[in-house]
Structures are given as C-alpha cells and as structure tokens.
Write a protein that holds these residues in place. Structure first.
Motif, PDB file in Angstrom:
ATOM      1  N   LEU A 294      48.740  37.776   1.754  1.00 39.75           N
ATOM      2  CA  LEU A 294      49.837  37.890   2.602  1.00 39.75           C
ATOM      3  C   LEU A 294      50.744  38.802   3.278  1.00 39.75           C
ATOM      4  N   MET A 295      50.872  38.936   4.403  1.00 42.29           N
ATOM      5  CA  MET A 295      51.253  40.098   5.362  1.00 42.29           C
ATOM      6  C   MET A 295      52.746  39.904   5.676  1.00 42.29           C
ATOM      7  N   GLY A 296      53.804  40.594   4.773  1.00 43.98           N
ATOM      8  CA  GLY A 296      55.134  40.310   5.134  1.00 43.98           C
ATOM      9  C   GLY A 296      55.910  41.477   5.997  1.00 43.98           C
ATOM     10  N   SER A 297      54.970  42.221   6.553  1.00 39.62           N
ATOM     11  CA  SER A 297      55.517  43.216   7.434  1.00 39.62           C
ATOM     12  C   SER A 297      55.685  42.455   8.911  1.00 39.62           C
ATOM     13  N   PRO A 298      56.798  43.007   9.584  1.00 40.32           N
ATOM     14  CA  PRO A 298      57.210  42.191  10.759  1.00 40.32           C
ATOM     15  C   PRO A 298      56.224  43.062  11.775  1.00 40.32           C
ATOM     16  N   ARG A 299      55.632  44.323  11.222  1.00 39.51           N
ATOM     17  CA  ARG A 299      54.951  44.891  12.298  1.00 39.51           C
ATOM     18  C   ARG A 299      53.376  44.476  12.103  1.00 39.51           C
ATOM     19  N   LYS A 300      52.877  44.047  13.194  1.00 39.84           N
ATOM     20  CA  LYS A 300      51.454  43.370  12.938  1.00 39.84           C
ATOM     21  C   LYS A 300      50.360  44.562  12.799  1.00 39.84           C
ATOM     22  N   ASN A 301      50.662  45.720  13.248  1.00 45.31           N
ATOM     23  CA  ASN A 301      49.801  46.890  13.281  1.00 45.31           C
ATOM     24  C   ASN A 301      50.361  47.950  12.660  1.00 45.31           C
ATOM     25  N   GLY A 302      51.346  47.911  11.560  1.00 46.81           N
ATOM     26  CA  GLY A 302      52.046  48.693  11.057  1.00 46.81           C
ATOM     27  C   GLY A 302      51.471  49.447   9.699  1.00 46.81           C
ATOM     28  N   ASN A 303      51.825  50.108   9.023  1.00 49.83           N
ATOM     29  CA  ASN A 303      51.355  50.673   7.848  1.00 49.83           C
ATOM     30  C   ASN A 303      50.864  49.734   6.806  1.00 49.83           C
ATOM     31  N   CYS A 304      51.770  48.769   6.391  1.00 49.60           N
ATOM     32  CA  CYS A 304      51.175  47.844   5.549  1.00 49.60           C
ATOM     33  C   CYS A 304      49.955  46.833   6.009  1.00 49.60           C
ATOM     34  N   SER A 305      49.868  46.552   7.300  1.00 48.07           N
ATOM     35  CA  SER A 305      48.969  45.775   7.729  1.00 48.07           C
ATOM     36  C   SER A 305      47.529  46.591   7.771  1.00 48.07           C
ATOM     37  N   ARG A 306      47.777  48.059   7.946  1.00 41.13           N
ATOM     38  CA  ARG A 306      46.627  48.936   7.777  1.00 41.13           C
ATOM     39  C   ARG A 306      46.096  49.120   6.264  1.00 41.13           C
ATOM     40  N   LEU A 307      46.977  49.121   5.402  1.00 41.78           N
ATOM     41  CA  LEU A 307      46.524  49.036   4.038  1.00 41.78           C
ATOM     42  C   LEU A 307      45.919  47.848   3.630  1.00 41.78           C
ATOM     43  N   SER A 308      46.343  46.725   4.093  1.00 41.53           N
ATOM     44  CA  SER A 308      45.938  45.481   3.986  1.00 41.53           C
ATOM     45  C   SER A 308      44.267  45.211   4.495  1.00 41.53           C
ATOM     46  N   ASP A 309      44.242  45.912   5.743  1.00 41.27           N
ATOM     47  CA  ASP A 309      42.994  45.963   6.332  1.00 41.27           C
ATOM     48  C   ASP A 309      42.112  46.652   5.398  1.00 41.27           C
ATOM     49  N   ALA A 310      42.240  47.996   5.009  1.00 46.68           N
ATOM     50  CA  ALA A 310      41.397  48.532   3.945  1.00 46.68           C
ATOM     51  C   ALA A 310      41.134  47.816   2.685  1.00 46.68           C
ATOM     52  N   PHE A 311      42.240  47.195   2.417  1.00 45.10           N
ATOM     53  CA  PHE A 311      41.902  46.287   1.172  1.00 45.10           C
ATOM     54  C   PHE A 311      40.836  45.371   1.247  1.00 45.10           C
ATOM     55  N   LEU A 312      40.991  44.421   2.511  1.00 43.38           N
ATOM     56  CA  LEU A 312      40.178  43.582   2.751  1.00 43.38           C
ATOM     57  C   LEU A 312      38.947  43.935   3.234  1.00 43.38           C
ATOM     58  N   LYS A 313      38.725  45.170   3.917  1.00 46.54           N
ATOM     59  CA  LYS A 313      37.180  45.614   3.916  1.00 46.54           C
ATOM     60  C   LYS A 313      36.640  45.849   2.587  1.00 46.54           C
ATOM     61  N   GLY A 314      37.262  46.532   1.620  1.00 40.40           N
ATOM     62  CA  GLY A 314      36.563  46.707   0.441  1.00 40.40           C
ATOM     63  C   GLY A 314      36.334  45.524  -0.386  1.00 40.40           C
ATOM     64  N   ALA A 315      37.130  44.149  -0.241  1.00 36.52           N
ATOM     65  CA  ALA A 315      36.821  43.008  -0.619  1.00 36.52           C
ATOM     66  C   ALA A 315      35.682  42.295   0.068  1.00 36.52           C
ATOM     67  N   GLU A 316      35.523  42.435   1.303  1.00 37.36           N
ATOM     68  CA  GLU A 316      34.464  41.963   2.175  1.00 37.36           C
ATOM     69  C   GLU A 316      33.205  42.302   1.780  1.00 37.36           C
ATOM     70  N   GLU A 317      33.138  43.797   1.735  1.00 36.21           N
ATOM     71  CA  GLU A 317      32.210  44.563   1.583  1.00 36.21           C
ATOM     72  C   GLU A 317      31.403  44.075  -0.040  1.00 36.21           C
ATOM     73  N   LYS A 318      32.085  43.668  -0.779  1.00 38.24           N
ATOM     74  CA  LYS A 318      31.924  43.224  -2.193  1.00 38.24           C
ATOM     75  C   LYS A 318      31.499  41.822  -2.150  1.00 38.24           C
ATOM     76  N   GLY A 319      31.294  41.067  -0.836  1.00 34.57           N
ATOM     77  CA  GLY A 319      30.892  39.661  -0.839  1.00 34.57           C
ATOM     78  C   GLY A 319      32.061  38.563  -1.086  1.00 34.57           C
ATOM     79  N   CYS A 320      33.418  38.841  -0.936  1.00 32.13           N
ATOM     80  CA  CYS A 320      34.237  38.239  -1.149  1.00 32.13           C
ATOM     81  C   CYS A 320      34.512  37.677   0.236  1.00 32.13           C
ATOM     82  N   GLN A 321      35.136  36.211   0.054  1.00 34.10           N
ATOM     83  CA  GLN A 321      35.653  35.740   1.612  1.00 34.10           C
ATOM     84  C   GLN A 321      37.163  36.262   1.416  1.00 34.10           C
ATOM     85  N   ALA A 322      37.673  36.824   2.489  1.00 35.11           N
ATOM     86  CA  ALA A 322      38.968  37.256   2.710  1.00 35.11           C
ATOM     87  C   ALA A 322      39.665  36.615   4.036  1.00 35.11           C
TER      88      ALA A 322
END
Length: 186
Positions: free
Chosen positions: A8-36
């Motif tokens: 759940l992305m609560g930042s008002p900035r679509k390409n801000g720092n929280c969004s970038r952290l969440s992208d890294a988090f999702l990349k780690g999850a997807e590489e382990k085979g999770c649906q993200a």
C-alpha cells in the motif's frame, strides 16, 4: 501456490523515495517467486472512517462505498502486506492513516499476515522514527487473530528530494526484506 505480496503506497509522490523503496522490496519478493502488487492510495477514493462501527456488526462491510472495499479484499488475500509511506511529523502521513483507519472493517479477517514498513524522510537517524515504528507495531497488535508478525522495517534517512534514496543502504535492505518475507514459510 505463490505467496501474495501487497504494497500500500501512501506517498503522494509516485516516483518518490518511498515508491523506490517499495519497488526494491517488490523486486526482492518477485525474484523469490511471489506475486506482487502495489496500490497507489493517492489514486483511490478513500473516505475518512465515520467511526460508526457498522462494519463490526455486518460482517466487515463498510457503509461507505469507495475504493476501500477493493483494497480490503486485496489485504485479506495477501500473505504479506507492506505499508510504504513517508514520515510526516514523526508518524504516518494522512493518506496512509486514512486507509489504516478504514481497515477496522476487516480487522477480524487480517490474521496470519506478515506486515512490513517502508518509509523515508528528512530525519538523519532512527531515533526520529520511533513514533512511526511504535505506531506500526501497535497497528499490527490490534488484530484479534493469531499469527500476525512483523516482517521488518526500512527507513531511508536524510531523504527529501525524489531519488535521494537511490544508492543507499536502505534500497538494499528493502530488496533483502522483500526476498526474506517471500522465502519464509508463512
């Protein structure tokens, strides 16, 4: 069956720092085979909780008709739920807090989940984030069901402008946390 990860992305900035952290988090999850999946809360209609508690009496159905019904269904289906929001005055920003308040409707159904926190802000170190961490942990503790757990938290310290978090240790930690929660037996 692959684990489901929801951010759940609560930042008002679509390409801000929280969004970038969440992208890294999702990349780690997807590489382990999770649906993200990532939901941008700013793109959703989310009304304030009325405090009427009707949802507690009618099977978790909120009397308000907005996008929270869809979000709550996705939360119920997820194995891992990550909250990504900037720190505003030491805690959640209003966009994230509004969504969290509305989850009272599905409080009883959110059990057996792993919860993570991804955040960024101008503060230079963790001691300024203790209110946010405490609020996150108390939120998880509200659920009546057993088996919920904290999957961890990551902060991007000293970040103000979009992109400040790039190349920091926080990005690596977000990726590793995403991989770790997907590599565990939940």
């Amino acid at each position: 069956m692959a684990k489901k990860v929801l951010v759940l992305m609560g930042s008002p900035r679509k390409n801000g720092n929280c969004s970038r952290l969440s992208d890294a988090f999702l990349k780690g999850a997807e590489e382990k085979g999770c649906q993200a999946e990532k939901i941008y809360l700013k793109e959703k209609e989310i009304k304030d909780c009325l405090g009427c508690c009707a949802c507690q009496k009618n099977g978790g159905i909120c009397v308000q008709k907005d996008d929270m019904q869809e979000i709550c269904e996705k939360m119920k289906e997820a194995d891992v739920i990550a909250f990504a929001a900037p720190v505003y005055f030491y805690t959640w920003n209003a966009l994230m807090k509004r969504a969290l308040d509305r989850t009272i409707a599905v409080e009883a159904a959110l059990e057996g989940k792993t919860f993570c926190l991804l955040s960024a802000g101008q503060a230079p170190e963790e001691k300024y984030m203790t209110t946010m961490i405490d609020s996150f942990r108390k939120y998880i503790g509200c659920f009546r069901g057993a088996g919920n757990r904290e999957g961890g938290y990551v902060f991007g310290f000293g970040t103000d402008r979009p992109g400040d978090v790039e190349g920091t240790e926080a990005m690596e930690k977000a990726y590793e946390m995403g991989a770790a929660v997907c590599g565990e037996d939940l």
